[in-house]
Every structure is written in C-alpha cells, then in structure tokens.
Design an enzyme around this catalytic site. Structure first.
Site, short mmCIF file in Angstrom:
data_model
loop_
_atom_site.label_atom_id
_atom_site.label_comp_id
_atom_site.label_asym_id
_atom_site.label_seq_id
_atom_site.Cartn_x
_atom_site.Cartn_y
_atom_site.Cartn_z
N HIS A 63 -5.20 -12.73 27.47
CA HIS A 63 -6.08 -13.70 28.12
C HIS A 63 -5.66 -13.83 29.58
O HIS A 63 -4.61 -13.34 29.99
CB HIS A 63 -6.06 -15.03 27.39
CG HIS A 63 -4.79 -15.81 27.47
ND1 HIS A 63 -3.60 -15.33 26.99
CD2 HIS A 63 -4.51 -17.03 28.01
CE1 HIS A 63 -2.65 -16.23 27.19
NE2 HIS A 63 -3.17 -17.27 27.83
N HIS A 65 -4.77 -16.32 31.63
CA HIS A 65 -3.90 -17.33 32.25
C HIS A 65 -2.87 -16.62 33.13
O HIS A 65 -2.42 -15.52 32.82
CB HIS A 65 -3.21 -18.18 31.18
CG HIS A 65 -4.06 -19.34 30.75
ND1 HIS A 65 -3.92 -19.96 29.54
CD2 HIS A 65 -5.06 -20.02 31.39
CE1 HIS A 65 -4.79 -20.95 29.43
NE2 HIS A 65 -5.50 -21.00 30.55
N ASP A 67 0.27 -16.94 33.67
CA ASP A 67 1.56 -16.52 33.12
C ASP A 67 1.45 -15.26 32.26
O ASP A 67 2.46 -14.74 31.76
CB ASP A 67 2.25 -17.66 32.35
CG ASP A 67 1.42 -18.21 31.21
OD1 ASP A 67 0.18 -18.30 31.34
OD2 ASP A 67 2.00 -18.58 30.17
N ASP A 211 -1.63 -16.37 23.35
CA ASP A 211 -1.67 -17.83 23.20
C ASP A 211 -2.77 -18.23 22.23
O ASP A 211 -3.92 -17.81 22.36
CB ASP A 211 -1.95 -18.48 24.56
CG ASP A 211 -0.77 -18.34 25.51
OD1 ASP A 211 0.17 -17.60 25.16
OD2 ASP A 211 -0.79 -18.96 26.58
N HIS A 269 6.97 -16.77 23.37
CA HIS A 269 6.26 -17.82 24.13
C HIS A 269 6.86 -19.20 23.81
O HIS A 269 6.17 -20.13 23.41
CB HIS A 269 4.75 -17.77 23.80
CG HIS A 269 3.87 -18.36 24.88
ND1 HIS A 269 3.53 -19.69 24.92
CD2 HIS A 269 3.27 -17.80 25.96
CE1 HIS A 269 2.74 -19.92 25.96
NE2 HIS A 269 2.57 -18.79 26.62
#
Ligand SMILES: [Zn+2]
Ligand SMILES: [Zn+2]
Lengths: 315, 315
Positions: A63, A65, A67, A211, A269
C-alpha cells in the site's frame, strides 16, 4: 528460499526498527530476489546486508503509506549505480506509477534499466516458471493488498538405479526423465518418467500481508500456507487503537494463522512503543492462540528448507 | 551558532556518509534549528543526534536532486509525531511544492502543522529579527541555489559602571541602554546608549552552497564570509568529470574560499570513491590553495564562538 527482514517497525523509523521492507531470497529457486515494500532507508539497510540491489528484479508494494514506499525512488535510482541493469517489475496499487514518474521528473532522474510498473488487482497478478503470485485486498485505512506466493510443484527425485536397470544410458536422457518427460531408448522401448522418479513435490506457499486489521481476506490469503508474514503492530492493550488505524494485535495475527491452518507465523510491523525487553510478553500473547510464531527483527533471516522454517543466526 | 553535518556524501548513501543534510543550530541566536537539504534517511540520522526534529522550523533546499530531497516527505511527516506542531517554512526551487503535495496526496498524509513552501529566487529570500538570508543560482546540471546567511549587528556590551556613574538606577533602564535605546532619568537628564555601551558587534556570515561547479556566483555568496560550506565531490584527478556533472574538486572549493576572502572552509559532499585513509591527501590538495579547511564527516559538529570556528569532539 530465505526471507530477510530489512525493516520491521511501524510508521516511523526507530533506532531498533526501520520502516517496512523484506526480501524473499529466491536464489535457489530462480536466482532472483523479490522485495516487498520499500520504506525510507531500505537502500541503507541493504548496505548492511548481503543482498545485492542488482539482484532485486521484482518489487511488490502492499500500500502507498509513506513508511512502505518512501525508500523506493532512492533504491531504484541507486540500483542503477550498483550494477543493476536488468529490468525491474514493480507491482503496486493505483497511483504508484504516476507518483514515481512525477518524482523522477522533478529530480531529473533517468533510470538506465526498464521499470515496468504493474497496477495490482485482486487475483493472479504474476505467473513465472516457478511461481504464481496472487493478490487480495485486506482491510486498512487506504487500499492495501496482501500477497500469496505459491511455488509450483517440483519434479520428483530421479531413481537412478531403477532407470539404469530399465536400460537408460548415462547422459541427457536421465535429466529428461528427472524433468518429467518420457524417453525412447535406442531399442524402441519407452521409459516412463513416473516409473523412475518419486512423486512430484509440493512447492511452498507463503503469504505476505502488509498493514491490515484482522480480516477474512487475510485468512484466505494464508490458507494452508507454510509461512504467514503478518503485521502485529500492537498488544491486546491497544486493540481498540489498532482497529481504528487499520492495524492488528499479535493475537489477531495469531488468529489469522490459526484459522488459515498456516504452519508458521512471522510477525512484523511492531510499534516502537514496545521495548526489546517487552518482546517476550508480546510474543506470549500470540502463542496463547498459535504456537509457531517468530517476531522478526531488522536483519533477521529465516530459511525454508525441507519443509522447516529455520531462523538463521545473525552475522 | 553550531553546525552539525548529518549527511556528507555524494549521490548515494555509503556506510560512511549519508546523502546531503546539515543543521544550523541557532539555539543561542533565536532558539531555532535550520535544516539545509534533506537526503533520504535524514530523519534516521537525527535519531543519532541531539537535534530535535520539532525544533527545525526552517528548511532550505539547494536543488531537487534525489540525494538532497528524498528524506523530506518522511522527515516532515515524522516530525508531526515527535511533538512538532510549530509551522515550518520551507524554501526550495520551483517544483518542490507540487511534488510534496502529490506525495502527501498519494500517501494519504496529513501534516497537523502549517507548512509554508516558498519558491526560492535570487536575492533576499528571508529576513528575521536576527538574520538576512540571500540566495543566488550556482552552476549545476539542474537549477541549484547557494545561500548566504548574514547575522544582523549585535548590540554592544553595557559598560555598567559607567552607566551607574551617570546616575542610572539598577533595573530595566540598564536593559534599555544595552538594547541601544537612550533613557531619561528622574532628574530629567538623558543618558545616551552609545556613551555607556561598547560599539555594536558585527554578526557572522555563513555561505552554504549545494551542488555546483566552480563559479563566480559562489565567490559572491561567500564574499568575506566567516564560514563557507562548499561541496568537494572529487580530487584533481577527476576534475573533468566533476565539471561534466556540475560538481567541484577540493581545489575548486578552496579557490572559491580564497577568492571570496572567506575565513574558513568546510568541505562536504565527498564522493564514496575516497576511502577514509585517503582523506589526508584529499585535504592536502585543498590546503595548498587555502589554509583553513575542514572536511566534514557525518555527525561532525562545529561551533562558531568569539569569531573562531571550533570542531567539537564527537560524542
Ligand atoms: Zn499503513
Ligand atoms: Zn545534485
């Protein structure tokens, strides 16, 4: 197949954990390395690893994001200076290609190798001689994909004595039989591969999920997998916050592994709020639900060998 | 004023040197920290420094090459999670604002503080109570700016005995005189600030120049500067390549310092081809032309105090 974790933190780098990135080292299978996510300073982490940027030829982004992608422009650009001239296939959500194009335009960057950006959709996204890769949307605050990598069946072992007994001469015919083909001898007799080899071997299955909150899609991605890599940002104490921000607890990651009948779970994570000394208690929350869990640290390397997941010693 | 170098390498990170970033620590002058350039993993470098991201309120970008900006999206985003709620003023070339907006849109990032992006032009780009900052285009393969930071004149020292002799009572009147104002005593007599203070003190001048070939604009930016920070990517052996790619040799950096009549030169942006053991020879090429040179390493910290540049010990 080896798995090396380059960044196992959440959201921001800390001294202990960088932002997300891991490498599937498929040197034994197809001589490639596949990178999953590329948080800022992934190229810096690689300076402290034996993995060569030029060997990374496929990149999967769960994804968009920061990070998980802020290391991508720098990694791709530096790879060109580190002997990387093979093309790269990049799989990621819609919007990634346009952002990279804008980034390289504004920085005046020219990549001397071909970068093929593929927009990820649900279903089969890649098939090679050795692997099938499937994607499925999981549940996060923005679109986020999990990946399931299925190694194709491997040929059985050649029963060499049995082949020679049937009159097969030493040489290329043996390799043909090993590879699954039937051969005709000089005397006109056919030797069938299945008669002189053991049964084909099942390949490994690994699910890599970025995530996500606990969701059914993760269970489907990890169904009967040998290894599930799943985020575990928090402990039970922070379960409500985890859900709100589209993340999972270690118990939820363990629950996915259990419901999917996975063999092994590697959790990553991990929020920086958990100090190294707290990790045994963190792990214990998960193993109450599912036994075979490892918590990945940066530079942790795992090996899949003879149907077993082995954690290699750090060098 | 202190200067801390966070990244002193060129083009790509190496184990020794990260990509470009340095901080002017103006805590003593105005309680602010100013960041110049922000290569990938600048936020990681800050984890190993005493500098607090939230104290960085102004950022200056010399040019838009990736090794000078790829750390910016992550730094600005993490700053919000590290207590940074004061607004940030960002000065950079045209195109920076649009790229950041695109980056934050695609990553779904919301900065909870105000980010004011100013497009840099030649001339005075910023004036505060304490400083004037000028920009000028230097010579690189894309538009690249150098910055000249002039500290404004500082008030002289109060000659306290002389003031009391003239009948000034202890208290706020002394501060007024020190700040340069004349005061009227209760008896109607005026005491003039200039009679009870030493002369005003000249502020410091520092020129910070990003990637550039040798050029006249650099000499103008550094004219009579106390400190010139100038790139020195190569030695003489690579002078032709330096020119071709818009970079400088250590001799060219030294020449700028000499021609500008600067007091000190700190060289950075050192190519990774030079090993630590080669740095004495590297330095010697420069000091043949201009004596007062330091080569900056990552985390090197310099202090400007009483008109002297001091290299602080690394902790
Ligand atoms: Zn995320
Ligand atoms: Zn440059």
């Amino acid at each position: 197949m080896d798995i090396e974790f380059l960044g196992t933190g959440a959201g921001m780098p800390s001294k202990q954990r960088n932002t997300s990135a891991l490498v599937l080292d498929l040197t034994d299978e197809n001589k490639e390395n596949w990178l999953f996510d590329c948080g800022e300073a992934t190229q810096h982490q690689l300076l402290h690893s034996a993995i060569k940027p030029k060997k990374i030829t496929k990149i999967f982004i769960t994804h968009l994001h920061g990070d998980h992608i802020f290391g991508l422009p720098g990694f791709l650009s530096s790879r060109a200076f580190l002997g990387g001239d093979d093309s790269v296939d990049l799989y990621g959500p819609a919007g990634l290609k346009e952002w990279l194009q804008h980034t390289y335009k504004v920085t005046g960057t020219y990549l001397p190798y071909k970068l093929n950006v593929h927009e990820v959709h649900e279903g089969l996204i890649l098939e090679t001689d050795e692997f099938k890769v499937y994607a499925k949307e999981v549940q996060h605050v923005i679109q986020s994909f999990g990946f399931r990598i299925e190694q194709k069946e491997l040929p059985g072992t050649l029963l060499i004595d049995k082949a020679i007994e049937q009159g097969v001469p030493k040489g290329p015919m043996l390799q043909r039989l090993k590879d699954g083909f039937d051969v005709e001898l000089e005397n006109g007799q056919t030797v069938y591969s299945q008669d002189v080899t053991t049964d084909k071997k099942k390949g490994f299955v690994i699910a890599i999920i970025g995530d996500t909150s606990y969701c059914q899609a993760s269970v489907e991605l990890a169904q009967d997998a040998d290894i599930l890599i799943h985020e575990a940002t928090f402990t039970n104490e922070y379960a409500a916050g985890a859900k709100e921000f589209g993340h999972s607890t270690i118990v939820e990651a363990a629950t996915v592994a259990k419901e999917a009948n996975a063999k092994n779970l590697i959790a990553n994570h991990i929020s920086a709020r958990f100090m190294p000394g707290e990790m045994p208690a963190f792990l214990a929350e998960g193993t109450d639900v599912f036994e075979a869990i490892s918590i990945a640290d940066d530079f942790a390397r795992f090996q899949w060998k003879h149907g077993q997941l082995i954690k290699l010693q750090k060098n």
